[in-house]
Design a protein around this motif. Structure first.
Motif, short mmCIF file in Angstrom:
data_model
loop_
_atom_site.label_atom_id
_atom_site.label_comp_id
_atom_site.label_asym_id
_atom_site.label_seq_id
_atom_site.Cartn_x
_atom_site.Cartn_y
_atom_site.Cartn_z
N PRO A 20 2.45 -1.53 -0.33
CA PRO A 20 3.28 -0.32 -0.37
C PRO A 20 4.12 -0.14 0.90
N LEU A 21 5.26 0.55 0.73
CA LEU A 21 6.14 0.83 1.87
C LEU A 21 5.42 1.55 3.00
N SER A 22 4.50 2.48 2.63
CA SER A 22 3.79 3.25 3.66
C SER A 22 2.98 2.33 4.56
N PHE A 23 2.41 1.27 3.96
CA PHE A 23 1.62 0.32 4.74
C PHE A 23 2.54 -0.49 5.65
N ILE A 24 3.67 -0.92 5.11
CA ILE A 24 4.64 -1.67 5.91
C ILE A 24 5.18 -0.78 7.03
N GLY A 25 5.37 0.52 6.70
CA GLY A 25 5.86 1.45 7.70
C GLY A 25 4.89 1.63 8.86
N LYS A 26 3.62 1.67 8.53
CA LYS A 26 2.59 1.84 9.57
C LYS A 26 2.63 0.69 10.57
N HIS A 56 13.36 -1.40 -1.25
CA HIS A 56 14.34 -0.58 -0.55
C HIS A 56 13.89 -0.25 0.87
N GLY A 57 13.28 -1.25 1.48
CA GLY A 57 12.85 -1.09 2.87
C GLY A 57 14.01 -1.28 3.82
N ILE A 58 13.82 -0.87 5.07
CA ILE A 58 14.86 -0.99 6.08
C ILE A 58 14.34 -1.80 7.26
N THR A 59 15.25 -2.13 8.17
CA THR A 59 14.91 -2.99 9.31
C THR A 59 14.92 -2.17 10.60
N PRO A 60 13.82 -2.17 11.36
CA PRO A 60 13.83 -1.42 12.63
C PRO A 60 14.72 -2.13 13.66
N PRO A 95 9.16 5.52 -6.16
CA PRO A 95 8.11 5.27 -7.15
C PRO A 95 6.71 5.13 -6.53
N ASP A 96 6.61 4.50 -5.35
CA ASP A 96 5.30 4.38 -4.69
C ASP A 96 4.72 5.75 -4.36
N GLY A 97 5.63 6.72 -4.09
CA GLY A 97 5.19 8.06 -3.70
C GLY A 97 5.19 9.03 -4.87
N GLY A 98 5.35 8.50 -6.10
CA GLY A 98 5.28 9.35 -7.29
C GLY A 98 6.57 10.09 -7.60
N ILE A 99 7.69 9.68 -6.97
CA ILE A 99 8.98 10.34 -7.24
C ILE A 99 9.82 9.42 -8.12
N LYS A 100 10.08 9.90 -9.33
CA LYS A 100 10.81 9.08 -10.31
C LYS A 100 12.27 8.91 -9.93
N PRO A 101 12.87 7.77 -10.32
CA PRO A 101 14.31 7.60 -10.11
C PRO A 101 15.06 8.75 -10.79
N GLY A 102 16.12 9.23 -10.15
CA GLY A 102 16.90 10.32 -10.71
C GLY A 102 16.46 11.68 -10.19
#
Ligand code: FE
Length: 230
Positions: A72-78, A155-159, A197-204
């Motif tokens: 998940p993005l949250s793990f990559i973010g950490k 949709h990750g970004i680069t620090p 989507p990982d955080g439960g927020i649907k597209p749109g």
């Protein structure tokens, strides 16, 4: 010169971990390569400002956890957007310590390897460490996450501290007409067309309609820390 050329170079997504006496740290890196096969030699580029750099210099060891596509993005973010100087990244993370004392992150990893530093090259902002492989293990089967997958699908970004950072990358993320919002802490862009989507927020889902309990999927910042993009 067109810096977009650099987006076509292929990379993976890895957690590089190391230690300094009893202290442990790890960080995301995409610039990890096998250089030779006999013996197996790996190269990794690490920003000199990063705590992991200090630990690799100290212990002369680093481990590589190969991330799975479903990380998940949250793990990559950490591991990618937070510093081990301000938080213990190994808290609430499944890991082991190898005989050498080098930590290895197991969460979301398909396999790992450990290397002993045999040479280093000063590359200005970064150091390229060359390591001889000392240990390795497959943990599970799956698809390793590529850097392209991280950007295009997650949709990750680069620090800014990454070797492959390109200025204004965040502003280049394509989207539709709904208002996008940017995290003022890490630069993540919330695009309603994509949602989270990982955080439960649907597209749109419009940003205004996201629950206040939602946090930045990359760095964990609260919703109020987001601003409208230009
Ligand atoms: Fe953020």
């Amino acid at each position: 010169m067109d810096p977009n050329v650099l987006h076509n170079i292929g990379y993976g997504m890895y957690i590089i971990s190391s230690s300094k006496e009893d202290l442990l740290n790890g960080q995301i890196a995409n610039t990890l390569f096998q250089i030779t096969s006999e013996p197996v030699t790996m190269a990794v580029s690490i920003n000199k400002k990063n705590l992991t750099h200090e630990y690799i210099e100290s212990s002369k060891r680093f481990s590589v956890s190969v991330l799975s596509e479903d990380a998940p993005l949250s793990f990559i973010g950490k591991f990618g957007f937070k510093s081990g100087r301000s938080e213990d990244k190994f808290k609430d993370t499944k890991f082991i310590k190898l005989d050498s004392g080098c930590p290895v992150v197991l969460d979301n990893a398909l396999c790992y390897l450990e290397a002993e530093v045999i040479n280093r090259f000063d590359c200005g902002t970064h150091t390229l460490f060359l390591g001889s492989m000392t240990d390795s293990k497959i943990l599970k089967t799956g698809r390793p996450m590529t850097y392209d997958y991280y950007h295009q699908v997650k949709h990750g970004i680069t620090p800014e501290s990454a070797p492959t950072f390109i200025k204004k990358e965040a502003g280049q993320i394509k989207g539709v007409n709904m208002q996008k919002y940017r995290c003022t802490v890490c630069g993540y862009i919330y695009d309603p067309a994509i949602g989270d989507p990982d955080g439960g927020i649907k597209p749109g889902t419009r940003f205004e309609d996201i629950p206040d309990s939602w946090v930045c999927p990359v760095c964990g910042a609260k919703k109020i820390e987001f601003v409208k993009t230009a």
